[in-house]
Design a protein around this motif. Sequence first.
Motif, PDB file in Angstrom:
ATOM      1  N   UNK A 111      -6.099  20.315 -55.335  1.00 44.09           N
ATOM      2  CA  UNK A 111      -6.482  21.528 -54.484  1.00 44.09           C
ATOM      3  C   UNK A 111      -7.141  21.037 -53.121  1.00 44.09           C
ATOM      4  N   UNK A 112      -6.611  21.291 -52.120  1.00 42.56           N
ATOM      5  CA  UNK A 112      -6.762  21.007 -50.802  1.00 42.56           C
ATOM      6  C   UNK A 112      -7.754  22.312 -50.071  1.00 42.56           C
ATOM      7  N   UNK A 113      -9.072  21.761 -49.725  1.00 41.77           N
ATOM      8  CA  UNK A 113     -10.009  22.738 -49.315  1.00 41.77           C
ATOM      9  C   UNK A 113      -9.505  23.473 -48.190  1.00 41.77           C
ATOM     10  N   UNK A 114      -8.543  22.750 -47.284  1.00 39.21           N
ATOM     11  CA  UNK A 114      -8.062  23.576 -45.937  1.00 39.21           C
ATOM     12  C   UNK A 114      -6.689  24.252 -46.130  1.00 39.21           C
ATOM     13  N   UNK A 115      -6.044  24.368 -47.448  1.00 37.95           N
ATOM     14  CA  UNK A 115      -4.786  24.956 -47.622  1.00 37.95           C
ATOM     15  C   UNK A 115      -4.937  26.304 -47.265  1.00 37.95           C
ATOM     16  N   UNK A 116      -5.813  27.399 -47.576  1.00 45.92           N
ATOM     17  CA  UNK A 116      -5.856  28.631 -47.138  1.00 45.92           C
ATOM     18  C   UNK A 116      -5.757  28.700 -45.640  1.00 45.92           C
ATOM     19  N   UNK A 117      -6.532  27.859 -44.841  1.00 43.46           N
ATOM     20  CA  UNK A 117      -6.939  27.768 -43.591  1.00 43.46           C
ATOM     21  C   UNK A 117      -5.552  27.360 -42.773  1.00 43.46           C
ATOM     22  N   UNK A 118      -4.828  26.502 -43.581  1.00 39.84           N
ATOM     23  CA  UNK A 118      -3.390  26.126 -42.940  1.00 39.84           C
ATOM     24  C   UNK A 118      -2.573  27.262 -42.740  1.00 39.84           C
ATOM     25  N   UNK A 119      -2.673  28.191 -43.765  1.00 42.02           N
ATOM     26  CA  UNK A 119      -1.423  28.998 -43.720  1.00 42.02           C
ATOM     27  C   UNK A 119      -1.994  30.342 -42.983  1.00 42.02           C
ATOM     28  N   UNK A 120      -3.382  30.444 -42.781  1.00 39.06           N
ATOM     29  CA  UNK A 120      -3.865  31.362 -41.733  1.00 39.06           C
ATOM     30  C   UNK A 120      -3.931  31.009 -40.361  1.00 39.06           C
ATOM     31  N   UNK A 121      -3.285  29.616 -39.970  1.00 38.80           N
ATOM     32  CA  UNK A 121      -3.272  29.091 -38.611  1.00 38.80           C
ATOM     33  C   UNK A 121      -1.950  29.375 -38.115  1.00 38.80           C
ATOM     34  N   UNK A 122      -1.636  29.674 -36.928  1.00 34.70           N
ATOM     35  CA  UNK A 122      -0.427  29.806 -36.239  1.00 34.70           C
ATOM     36  C   UNK A 122       0.472  28.355 -36.444  1.00 34.70           C
ATOM     37  N   UNK A 123       1.815  28.482 -36.808  1.00 38.17           N
ATOM     38  CA  UNK A 123       2.491  27.319 -37.319  1.00 38.17           C
ATOM     39  C   UNK A 123       2.276  26.059 -36.350  1.00 38.17           C
ATOM     40  N   UNK A 124       2.325  26.400 -34.881  1.00 36.75           N
ATOM     41  CA  UNK A 124       2.158  25.202 -34.098  1.00 36.75           C
ATOM     42  C   UNK A 124       1.039  24.499 -33.981  1.00 36.75           C
ATOM     43  N   UNK A 125      -0.186  25.329 -34.727  1.00 38.83           N
ATOM     44  CA  UNK A 125      -1.501  24.448 -34.560  1.00 38.83           C
ATOM     45  C   UNK A 125      -1.904  23.964 -35.902  1.00 38.83           C
ATOM     46  N   UNK A 126      -0.982  23.958 -36.940  1.00 35.76           N
ATOM     47  CA  UNK A 126      -1.333  23.532 -38.340  1.00 35.76           C
ATOM     48  C   UNK A 126      -1.830  21.877 -38.588  1.00 35.76           C
ATOM     49  N   UNK A 127      -0.736  21.243 -37.973  1.00 35.46           N
ATOM     50  CA  UNK A 127      -1.113  19.692 -37.969  1.00 35.46           C
ATOM     51  C   UNK A 127      -2.125  19.540 -37.434  1.00 35.46           C
ATOM     52  N   UNK A 128      -2.539  19.976 -36.206  1.00 34.89           N
ATOM     53  CA  UNK A 128      -3.770  19.586 -35.479  1.00 34.89           C
ATOM     54  C   UNK A 128      -5.181  20.206 -36.433  1.00 34.89           C
ATOM     55  N   UNK A 129      -4.990  21.204 -37.222  1.00 37.60           N
ATOM     56  CA  UNK A 129      -5.904  21.672 -38.155  1.00 37.60           C
ATOM     57  C   UNK A 129      -6.252  20.614 -39.135  1.00 37.60           C
ATOM     58  N   UNK A 130      -4.947  20.008 -39.799  1.00 36.47           N
ATOM     59  CA  UNK A 130      -5.168  19.166 -40.791  1.00 36.47           C
ATOM     60  C   UNK A 130      -5.680  17.906 -40.178  1.00 36.47           C
ATOM     61  N   UNK A 131      -5.446  17.357 -39.044  1.00 34.83           N
ATOM     62  CA  UNK A 131      -5.770  16.145 -38.440  1.00 34.83           C
ATOM     63  C   UNK A 131      -7.494  16.289 -38.224  1.00 34.83           C
ATOM     64  N   UNK A 132      -7.793  17.600 -37.833  1.00 40.08           N
ATOM     65  CA  UNK A 132      -9.330  17.926 -37.385  1.00 40.08           C
ATOM     66  C   UNK A 132     -10.082  17.606 -39.011  1.00 40.08           C
ATOM     67  N   UNK A 133      -9.537  18.039 -39.837  1.00 35.53           N
ATOM     68  CA  UNK A 133     -10.258  17.894 -41.365  1.00 35.53           C
ATOM     69  C   UNK A 133     -10.160  16.587 -41.708  1.00 35.53           C
ATOM     70  N   UNK A 134      -9.231  15.650 -41.323  1.00 33.53           N
ATOM     71  CA  UNK A 134      -9.251  14.101 -41.842  1.00 33.53           C
ATOM     72  C   UNK A 134     -10.201  13.624 -41.114  1.00 33.53           C
ATOM     73  N   UNK A 135     -10.331  13.856 -39.840  1.00 42.68           N
ATOM     74  CA  UNK A 135     -11.295  13.181 -39.006  1.00 42.68           C
ATOM     75  C   UNK A 135     -12.646  13.557 -39.286  1.00 42.68           C
TER      76      UNK A 135
END
Length: 208
Positions: free
Chosen positions: A154-178
Amino acid sequence: MLFAISILAPCITLGCRSAPRAERACPAGFRADEARRATILAKLGEAPVGADTRDRALAKEKVTFCFGRLGVSSVTTSGVVLVDEALATSEAAARVGHLLTHVAEGLRVEPREGSDESCEVVTTRALAAEAKALSIELGLRRAFGVSPADARVRYAFESDFWATPEQAREALVLAYLRAHPDGAPGIDALASGYARRCREARDASSAR
């Protein structure tokens, strides 16, 4: 996914290969399972991005699949895909799609030869590749009907990922990793691990 250190690897990055290699042996504690491998690869073919990633990776490398028990399925620096045998087929296929992205596209975690790029630059580039691969994995999980509530990983950011506009999803994951350099549920210590390996590679190069 942090690339597992493997004694099978003659170099530290998948991006350094110039020719396909022969299939490798599974490390201790893991075993080959051709039927499971075929099932997972077939499942990947049910989604366009999965089929594309699979085909590009297998065209580049003779990929060895090994199954055993581990917390986070990963790929070694020599291109051996280590899959948690406890994952159901759909979840395993989504994860393998992530790992094969790294095989297909390469993941450099050392400074380019002859360059003066910093380990911060190298780590940032590697994390961006991880964010892309994780985004592909999440897309495949959804395509294959893997419910976040029922998933083994389970990824803690998965629900936020799908709630985020498609073009901003990778940036959300990158911010989480950082924000989680030393790891998080389902995530290895990517930022700190890549930075350490970059420093080790630089030190080894300086010592030559």
